[in-house]
Design an enzyme around this catalytic site. Structure first.
Site, PDB file in Angstrom:
ATOM      1  N   SER A 138       0.842  -1.193   0.000  1.00 33.65           N
ATOM      2  CA  SER A 138       0.000   0.000   0.000  1.00 33.65           C
ATOM      3  C   SER A 138       0.880   1.247   0.000  1.00 33.65           C
ATOM      4  CB  SER A 138      -0.964  -0.029   1.191  1.00 33.65           C
ATOM      5  OG  SER A 138      -1.975   0.943   1.035  1.00 33.65           O
ATOM      6  N   GLU A 242      -2.056  -2.311  -7.811  1.00 32.82           N
ATOM      7  CA  GLU A 242      -3.271  -2.635  -7.069  1.00 32.82           C
ATOM      8  C   GLU A 242      -3.783  -1.351  -6.437  1.00 32.82           C
ATOM      9  OE1 GLU A 242      -3.627  -2.438  -3.508  1.00 32.82           O
ATOM     10  OE2 GLU A 242      -1.598  -1.640  -3.270  1.00 32.82           O
ATOM     11  N   HIS A 313      -5.048  -5.267  -1.264  1.00 38.37           N
ATOM     12  CA  HIS A 313      -5.677  -5.160   0.048  1.00 38.37           C
ATOM     13  C   HIS A 313      -6.577  -6.369   0.313  1.00 38.37           C
ATOM     14  CE1 HIS A 313      -4.167  -1.103  -0.492  1.00 38.37           C
ATOM     15  NE2 HIS A 313      -4.444  -0.846   0.764  1.00 38.37           N
TER      16      HIS A 313
END
Length: 343
Positions: A138, A242, A313
């Site tokens: 992330s 992502e 995630h």
């Protein structure tokens, strides 16, 4: 606070404006050491705050369960708004971890937003001279990509120390960094009670195989580094991306920027992982879907591309060594690692 709201406050990062940027470091010629039972590993908070003592206890217990010795950074309890301390304080913990010969690897406790704000305060000469695995995903994408641009050794896009560490995620991580294996990553098969499985599926946008070093991570964070000294060269790379909680029009906007900045035309292949909760915010069905947006931007690249890979995630996720060479097979939906990230 959602990441996109925090990004809207980027102007606050003016604390770092005016600082001299570090000169590019020569790429490291050594790989980070593999992990072994009993190794001391640093716990750092490069981004969001993680202040609950019980939650942090669970983090240290997870690291201990791996056979490692957790060493929390001095600033992990600090708070500066929604950040885990000042930019200088968060950077100080990272610098100290790389400089300490007793620390074998560095785990980010969580993501959120803020890693990019700390980049100008990092000691890149020391980091480049002391290759160590940095682990997280992330917002930690900012650190992964900056290390590729400034130091040149592999890091691990995988669970943060505060992730759930399922049996699958831990096994994938252990194979890579403890045992230096070269896994072939493919999605786990779905086990839904239905004739045709929906879970665990991938989609091929462009067939074929491609080889290159793995570069990427969170799309929002990656895009925010365009035009900065922290973005590595994507020539011949396998781009993996992502995201989470982003409506398709935001994904459209970010891919447009990457395309117009010349990043997309450089890559040898693309793997789009999970985009968790990436739906139109108003529930409308008359807008572009995520799949339509991906096809519009990625199919014209004429390189192998597939979507739906198990990273992002989610609980069960691959551990991808950023900077290492890999081969993707867009027809089979696989990523085969061609070199180990550790010595």
């Amino acid at each position: 606070m959602q990441r996109r709201e925090a990004l809207a406050t980027l102007g606050a990062a003016g604390l770092a404006i005016g600082l001299p940027l570090p000169a590019p470091a020569a790429p490291a010629t050594r790989k980070p050491p593999r992990l072994r039972a009993g190794d001391r590993v640093a716990l750092v908070s490069p981004a969001g705050i993680y202040s609950d003592p019980f939650d942090f206890q669970l983090v240290t217990e997870a690291i201990t369960a791996m056979g490692l010795v957790p060493v929390p950074g001095p600033h992990w309890k600090d708070r500066f708004g929604y950040l885990a301390g000042t930019d200088q304080g968060r950077a100080a913990d990272i610098n100290a971890a790389f400089a300490d010969p007793a620390i074998r690897a560095i785990f980010a406790v969580r993501g959120g937003w803020g890693s990019a704000r700390a980049l100008p305060f990092l000691d890149w000469k020391t980091i480049a001279a002391n290759p160590k695995l940095l682990v997280g995903f992330s917002d930690i994408t900012a650190l992964h990509l900056a290390i590729q641009a400034r130091a040149g050794f592999a890091t691990i896009h995988g669970p943060t120390a505060g992730s759930s560490w399922t049996k699958y995620s831990y096994a994938a991580f252990r194979d890579l960094v403890f045992d230096a294996k070269l896994p072939l990553y493919r999605n786990l098969p779905g086990d839904q009670d239905r004739l045709v499985q929906k879970e665990g599926r991938f989609q091929t946008l462009r067939p074929g195989k491609a080889t290159g070093r793995l570069l990427g991570g969170n799309l929002t964070v990656l895009t925010s580094l365009v035009g900065t000294p922290w973005l590595p060269d994507f020539s011949g790379a396998i781009l993996f991306i992502e995201d989470t909680d982003e409506a398709p029009y935001r994904i459209d906007r970010m891919l447009t920027q990457l395309g117009q900045a010349g990043v997309l035309r450089k890559v040898a292949g693309v793997v789009f992982g999970q985009c968790t909760n990436c739906k139109p915010s108003d529930g409308s069905t008359s807008l572009f879907t995520l799949g339509e947006v991906l096809r519009q931007h990625l199919e014209p690249l004429n390189v192998p591309i597939y979507t739906g890979a198990m990273f992002g995630h989610i609980d069960d996720q691959f551990s991808l060594p950023v900077g290492c060479r890999a081969e993707i097979d867009a027809d089979a939906g696989t990523i085969r690692l061609l070199e180990a990230p550790v010595a």
